[in-house]
Design a protein around this motif. Structure first.
Motif, PDB file in Angstrom:
ATOM      1  N   HIS A 206       0.847  -1.184   0.000  1.00  0.00           N
ATOM      2  CA  HIS A 206       0.000   0.000   0.000  1.00  0.00           C
ATOM      3  C   HIS A 206       0.888   1.241   0.000  1.00  0.00           C
ATOM      4  O   HIS A 206       1.676   1.437   0.915  1.00  0.00           O
ATOM      5  CB  HIS A 206      -0.892  -0.029   1.257  1.00  0.00           C
ATOM      6  CG  HIS A 206      -2.022   0.916   1.181  1.00  0.00           C
ATOM      7  ND1 HIS A 206      -2.081   2.057   1.921  1.00  0.00           N
ATOM      8  CD2 HIS A 206      -3.152   0.900   0.441  1.00  0.00           C
ATOM      9  CE1 HIS A 206      -3.183   2.693   1.643  1.00  0.00           C
ATOM     10  NE2 HIS A 206      -3.855   2.021   0.751  1.00  0.00           N
ATOM     11  N   VAL A 207       0.774   2.042  -1.046  1.00  0.00           N
ATOM     12  CA  VAL A 207       1.533   3.291  -1.161  1.00  0.00           C
ATOM     13  C   VAL A 207       0.548   4.376  -1.577  1.00  0.00           C
ATOM     14  O   VAL A 207       0.012   4.335  -2.682  1.00  0.00           O
ATOM     15  CB  VAL A 207       2.678   3.181  -2.193  1.00  0.00           C
ATOM     16  CG1 VAL A 207       3.413   4.504  -2.308  1.00  0.00           C
ATOM     17  CG2 VAL A 207       3.627   2.057  -1.838  1.00  0.00           C
ATOM     18  N   GLY A 208       0.312   5.303  -0.672  1.00  0.00           N
ATOM     19  CA  GLY A 208      -0.693   6.331  -0.942  1.00  0.00           C
ATOM     20  C   GLY A 208      -2.059   5.675  -1.049  1.00  0.00           C
ATOM     21  O   GLY A 208      -2.451   4.884  -0.206  1.00  0.00           O
ATOM     22  N   SER A 209      -2.778   5.959  -2.122  1.00  0.00           N
ATOM     23  CA  SER A 209      -4.097   5.364  -2.302  1.00  0.00           C
ATOM     24  C   SER A 209      -4.054   4.128  -3.193  1.00  0.00           C
ATOM     25  O   SER A 209      -5.093   3.559  -3.506  1.00  0.00           O
ATOM     26  CB  SER A 209      -5.049   6.402  -2.912  1.00  0.00           C
ATOM     27  OG  SER A 209      -4.567   6.802  -4.185  1.00  0.00           O
ATOM     28  N   ALA A 210      -2.867   3.696  -3.572  1.00  0.00           N
ATOM     29  CA  ALA A 210      -2.734   2.563  -4.493  1.00  0.00           C
ATOM     30  C   ALA A 210      -2.068   1.367  -3.816  1.00  0.00           C
ATOM     31  O   ALA A 210      -1.329   1.511  -2.844  1.00  0.00           O
ATOM     32  CB  ALA A 210      -1.902   2.983  -5.694  1.00  0.00           C
TER      33      ALA A 210
ATOM     34  N   PRO B 257       9.369   8.179   0.414  1.00  0.00           N
ATOM     35  CA  PRO B 257       9.244   8.288   1.877  1.00  0.00           C
ATOM     36  C   PRO B 257       8.288   7.247   2.469  1.00  0.00           C
ATOM     37  O   PRO B 257       8.544   6.705   3.544  1.00  0.00           O
ATOM     38  CB  PRO B 257       8.727   9.708   2.100  1.00  0.00           C
ATOM     39  CG  PRO B 257       9.098  10.452   0.869  1.00  0.00           C
ATOM     40  CD  PRO B 257       9.057   9.450  -0.242  1.00  0.00           C
ATOM     41  N   THR B 258       7.201   6.956   1.774  1.00  0.00           N
ATOM     42  CA  THR B 258       6.254   5.949   2.254  1.00  0.00           C
ATOM     43  C   THR B 258       6.891   4.570   2.247  1.00  0.00           C
ATOM     44  O   THR B 258       6.802   3.825   3.227  1.00  0.00           O
ATOM     45  CB  THR B 258       4.976   5.952   1.382  1.00  0.00           C
ATOM     46  OG1 THR B 258       4.375   7.238   1.462  1.00  0.00           O
ATOM     47  CG2 THR B 258       4.004   4.887   1.843  1.00  0.00           C
ATOM     48  N   VAL B 259       7.547   4.228   1.155  1.00  0.00           N
ATOM     49  CA  VAL B 259       8.182   2.908   1.044  1.00  0.00           C
ATOM     50  C   VAL B 259       9.288   2.776   2.090  1.00  0.00           C
ATOM     51  O   VAL B 259       9.391   1.751   2.775  1.00  0.00           O
ATOM     52  CB  VAL B 259       8.726   2.675  -0.383  1.00  0.00           C
ATOM     53  CG1 VAL B 259       9.509   1.378  -0.459  1.00  0.00           C
ATOM     54  CG2 VAL B 259       7.582   2.677  -1.395  1.00  0.00           C
TER      55      VAL B 259
END
Length: 162
Positions: free
Chosen positions: A55-59, A127-129
């Motif tokens: 899950h990364v952002g909305s995808a 940054p999310t990953v």
């Protein structure tokens, strides 16, 4: 884009490897992973294949990956077969401190299309990953060290009874 994280775990490499090499445990400690399912005859080892989504952002991004390097207690690496282009690696190394293992998790990925939008998407996701990798290592450390404490307590109980 390349991202990675590392952590020291108070456990021998084999205890950590029991988690890293067991795909049934991934959803228990891998942050951001929404799917990690075996799609090959062999659940682990060289050539094992998994369908993974993060899950990364909305995808949810990911695809089909295959284990391309498998050195028990040391290294496990995978590469994408279908889906987002990615390469990942677990690296376990004993440190000079007794009973402490350095665990590294690295991920390289690329968004389809090398134009400016692909470049931007890779940087926005980084940054999310990276956060997912760090939290995954923290959760792995917590679970492995907890298991080590439980095993030691069980051994002490057994010694008292005997």
């Amino acid at each position: 884009m390349r991202v990675g994280a590392a952590i020291d775990v108070t456990a021998p490499p084999d205890a950590i490897w029991a988690f890293v090499d067991d795909p049934s445990r991934y959803l228990h400690f891998m942050a951001g992973i929404t799917r990690w399912e075996v799609v090959s005859d062999d659940a682990s080892g060289l050539g094992a294949r998994y369908r993974m989504l993060m899950h990364v952002g909305s995808a949810e991004i990911g695809g089909l990956v295959e284990v391309v390097e498998h050195t028990p207690g040391r290294d496990l690496a995978w590469t994408s077969v279908v889906g987002i282009d990615q390469r990942g690696r677990w690296r376990l190394r004993e440190t000079r401190r007794d009973g402490v293992t350095r665990v590294e998790l690295r991920l390289s990925y690329g968004v389809a299309g090398s134009g400016p939008f692909g470049w931007i998407a890779e940087r926005v996701a980084a940054p999310t990953v990276r956060g997912h990798l760090r939290r995954s290592l923290q959760q792995l450390k917590r679970q492995v060290e907890h298991e080590q404490l439980r095993s030691a307590a069980a051994a002490r109980r057994a010694a008292r009874v005997a």
